[in-house]
Design a protein around this motif. Structure first.
Motif, PDB file in Angstrom:
ATOM      1  N   SER A   1      48.608  89.037  74.941  1.00  0.00           N
ATOM      2  CA  SER A   1      48.765  89.232  73.505  1.00  0.00           C
ATOM      3  C   SER A   1      47.721  90.229  73.013  1.00  0.00           C
TER       4      SER A   1
ATOM      5  N   ARG B   1      46.637  92.868  69.464  1.00  0.00           N
ATOM      6  CA  ARG B   1      46.796  93.047  68.015  1.00  0.00           C
ATOM      7  C   ARG B   1      46.691  94.530  67.698  1.00  0.00           C
TER       8      ARG B   1
ATOM      9  N   ALA C   1      44.154  90.104  71.340  1.00  0.00           N
ATOM     10  CA  ALA C   1      44.399  89.245  70.182  1.00  0.00           C
ATOM     11  C   ALA C   1      43.317  88.198  70.005  1.00  0.00           C
ATOM     12  N   ARG C   2      42.613  87.859  71.090  1.00  0.00           N
ATOM     13  CA  ARG C   2      41.561  86.844  70.989  1.00  0.00           C
ATOM     14  C   ARG C   2      40.160  87.444  71.054  1.00  0.00           C
TER      15      ARG C   2
ATOM     16  N   GLU D   1      50.715  91.107  65.992  1.00  0.00           N
ATOM     17  CA  GLU D   1      50.500  90.787  67.400  1.00  0.00           C
ATOM     18  C   GLU D   1      51.705  91.219  68.225  1.00  0.00           C
TER      19      GLU D   1
ATOM     20  N   LYS E   1      53.103  91.808  72.571  1.00  0.00           N
ATOM     21  CA  LYS E   1      52.874  91.505  73.973  1.00  0.00           C
ATOM     22  C   LYS E   1      52.720  92.824  74.725  1.00  0.00           C
TER      23      LYS E   1
END
Length: 781
Positions: free
Chosen positions: A471, A473, A492-493, A554, A556
């Motif tokens: 994932s 962003r 994303a994290r 977000e 993939k």
């Protein structure tokens, strides 16, 4: 002096001198010769981490003689694979012989038990091995392995039910040992009793073949091995009385009656004993190593908890980093040269898969544990070629189900404070215990009972690359040129992204579209940059991105992958870009500038306003850039540009087909490997069976002959036979399914190989290309 040392000296004097060390006197401390002399696989470093213990060997002396072991040790990926793929030159005959010769008392004990272990699938020579393997392989095909999935799921769920509220357990004792043994016995058709007794037998067998027991311990081990031998014989007699029994051993016994010259009586008895160990010990140890590794790398654990589709590749990466088969053995049948070292006939080899699996020459940033690694499935834990593990897909299935069930029901699981221990031996590796703990009050199923029974089933076989997605962003969107959007992507994290090299691409997945885009920013771990042209006549992916993607969204992402790799050893470079083809070329230009290498860029486009990154190119590569904008009348004179190539220069080009075709024509007559291209789209459509011809394919390394039907691709036929082969686009565009062609005429339908490469007749793409006129093909697989 050992026999192996005498053999080594016969081949060229002192074995250290043959391996690159000094001819006389003591080797210098810290030198490769000194490291080789000191190497002991039963010592701490190798037992703790075989790959790290052999890092010096991979870097300096990839094949060396170990006087303490009496074996030549092989540590690099290509060399280990070369040994596996030639089962005639590198015989497996010594795989199960005790690496520590038994004492006289132990041999006498074995004799009293009538112990007569003979050849099995892992240690027999050709042609007997492949004759038996073909007769006995049906149960291991992916389509037949699928039938065991429900049982494995049930057994796993029952075990988790028993400890879900305990808060602290040893995973090995609670489930990871017993389930693989139960599955193995079910697969074989052996009664599922005396599990603890069989566990002791398995340990004794491993110590006997691969360990260094003391003389006193050897006698105890001999008694256990002898009882194991007698137990296996008793089970066989019971099974013979049930001619309609199910399971692989019943099948083997029936083949023994039908084809006694191929499946002999002694072979049945030996296989009964060997496969009880092989079918469960490796899976149990690999599963323990997997949980230890994933729980140590918390980011990876949390990623699979959030996205179970990552589990198949997480299993492969765990097998690469913490596989249960650390090393295997072979013996040369003729003098040969391996890794730059001359080996005599009869040389015994310890081929260390654990070291090969962390070879930087094959696995980029090999020291990193990365569940998104696109070539994790290349690991050699299962071996390779005709002796590759037949049960690999059963093991994969078990490990995936273990991981999916536990991560879903106990996402808050963590490693307890402990010291990990391993059974001392050269070959089988895995922690003897994995203590974990958790807070039962936080179990998800306490608030949502459906968590207990929800599950994800995975297709049998190697993981599909399309499932390996992280994932990201969208941190920033800019307009790079007319109809060109530039996206800056971050994890994303907030984690670091994998490093990449010039020419690499990623695949964006959104709105049902999967599209590949070259990376074009700085190759750091903070973010990725891509540029996307809105193609009005395309298949809709670029239009969807232009219309729907917003900052903060977000997505993939798969990759990075690099199938357009820059060779940094050329004397000079010509970089040619057409339109949006500038994206990989820009990264190459940046890299060459940083290296201080001579290069020239020719950038072709319709108009300056449509040419992305033009301002940056003119600022960063002034004096090396030529812009050819048609609206300005500055058309590129490709013949003149190619004619001005310096000797030895390499050409890297990305752009429209017409431009690339012209460059192919213009570089005819130049040395092979001069031109490297990357295309925008594949050239194949849907397979039309009415226009195709079936053909035979011989897989030389695996000893198999397959038929590729009219409605089937070569890739599909290979995978259905249980052979792992990577694939990505299935359009003949990416090159990931390339196979080595040994013989035959190919109808090339890919967009990867150059004209010269096709004429050379050494490679083909399995996803789209076929036999020409239906003739047979032979592949190095």
């Amino acid at each position: 002096m050992s026999a192996s040392e005498r053999t080594a000296q016969a081949a060229g004097g002192c074995p250290f001198h043959a391996a690159g060390g000094p001819a006389a006197g003591e080797p210098a401390a810290g030198s490769p010769a000194a490291m080789a002399e000191a190497f002991d696989p039963f010592d701490g470093p190798y037992q703790l981490d075989p790959a790290e213990a052999l890092r010096w060997s991979r870097d300096q002396l990839p094949v060396f003689y170990s006087p303490k072991l009496g074996y030549w040790v092989v540590s690099r990926y290509d060399d280990v694979k070369a040994v596996f793929r030639d089962a005639i030159l590198f015989s497996p005959r010594n795989v199960l012989e005790p690496i520590t010769p038994p004492c006289a008392e132990a041999r006498e004990v074995l004799t009293r038990y009538g112990y007569a272990m003979n050849r099995t699938l892992v240690n027999e020579d050709e042609p007997a091995h492949m004759e038996r393997r073909r007769v006995l392989s049906e149960h291991f095909l992916p389509a037949n392995v699928e039938a065991h999935q429900a049982m494995i799921r049930r057994l796993t769920r029952e075990k988790v039910d028993r400890f879900i509220d305990e808060g602290r357990i040893d995973l090995v004792d609670a489930m990871l040992y017993e389930i693989p043994l139960t599955v193995a016995l079910h697969f074989l058709g052996v009664p599922e009793d005396e599990l603890e007794r069989l566990r002791r037998f398995s340990v004794a067998h491993a110590v006997n073949a691969f360990g260094r027991p003391t003389p006193a311990h050897q006698i105890d081990v001999a008694h256990a091995v002898g009882r194991f031998w007698q137990y296996a014989g008793g089970v066989i007699e019971t099974m013979r009385a049930d001619p309609d029994g199910t399971g692989w051993m019943h099948h083997t016994i029936r083949k023994n009656a039908e084809l006694p010259a191929i499946v002999t009586d002694s072979y049945v008895h030996s296989m009964m004993m060997a496969i009880i160990v092989a079918a469960h010990e490796t899976t149990a140890l690999a599963s323990a190593g997997m949980f230890k590794t994933l729980l140590t790398h918390r980011d990876a654990w949390e990623a699979i908890c959030a996205d179970p589709a990552l589990i198949p590749n997480a299993v492969e990466e765990s097998l690469r980093v913490a596989g249960s088969a650390a090393a295997w053995r072979r013996q040369t049948t003729a003098p040969t040269r391996l890794g730059g070292i001359d080996l005599p006939e009869g040389a015994k080899l310890l081929i260390v898969q654990a070291s090969a699996n962390q070879d930087e020459r094959h696995f980029e940033h090999a020291e990193q544990f990365d569940i998104y690694r696109d070539n994790a499935v290349d690991h050699l834990t299962f071996g390779y070629g005709s002796h590759q593990c037949m049960g690999k897909n059963i093991g994969r299935m078990e490990m995936r189900i273990f991981l999916e069930e536990v991560s879903r029901r106990l996402p808050h699981l963590r490693l307890a404070d402990q010291t990990f221990t391993y059974l001392p031996n050269t070959t089988f590796r895995g922690p003897e215990a994995v203590w974990v703990e958790w807070d039962p009050a936080r179990n998800p199923e306490r608030s949502d009972p459906q968590v207990r029974t929800a599950s994800v089933d995975f297709a049998v076989g190697a993981p599909a690359r399309r499932d390996i997605a992280r994932s990201v962003r969208v941190a920033r969107i800019v307009r790079e040129a007319d109809d060109v959007l530039g996206l800056t992507l971050v994890d994303a994290r907030g984690r670091a992204l994998p490093r990449w090299s010039a020419g690499a691409h990623v695949e964006l997945c959104l709105g049902g579209y999967d599209r590949k885009y070259s990376l074009c920013g700085a190759p750091d771990a903070a973010c990725y940059q891509v540029a996307i042209l809105h193609q009005a006549d395309g298949r809709g992916g670029s239009r969807h991105i232009h219309e729907t993607v917003r900052e903060g969204m977000e997505l993939k992402l798969r990759g990075p992958h690099n199938l357009f790799r820059l060779d940094e050893g050329a004397p000079a470079y010509l970089l040619v870009a057409g339109g949006i083809g500038i994206t990989p070329i820009l990264a190459m230009a940046d890299r060459l500038k940083a290296l201080g290498r001579p290069y020239a860029i020719h950038y072709l486009g319709r108009a300056r306003s449509s040419m992305a990154f033009l301002d940056r190119l003119e600022a960063d590569h002034r004096g090396r850039l030529a812009v050819h904008a048609r609206q300005d009348g500055a058309r590129a004179d490709l013949p003149a540009i190619v004619a001005g190539l310096p000797p030895g220069a390499q050409v890297y080009a990305c752009g429209p087909d017409r431009m690339l075709a012209a460059l192919e024509e213009l570089t005819v007559g130049h040395p092979d490997g001069t031109l490297h291209v990357e295309r925008f789209a594949g050239a194949t459509g849907i397979l039309d069976p009415s226009k195709e011809t079936a053909f035979a394919v011989v897989l030389k390394d695996s000893g198999l002959t397959l038929t590729v039907a009219q409605d089937q691709t070569l890739l599909d036929a290979i995978q259905a036979a249980g052979i792992d082969l990577a694939c990505d686009c299935r359009e003949g565009l990416c090159g990931s399914c390339e196979v080595e062609l040994v013989a035959g005429e190919v109808d090339h339908r890919d967009r990867v190989l150059s004209r010269a490469e096709r004429a050379e007749g050494r490679r083909m793409m399995a996803c789209c290309s076929r036999s020409r006129d239906g003739g047979p093909l032979t592949l190095a697989l």
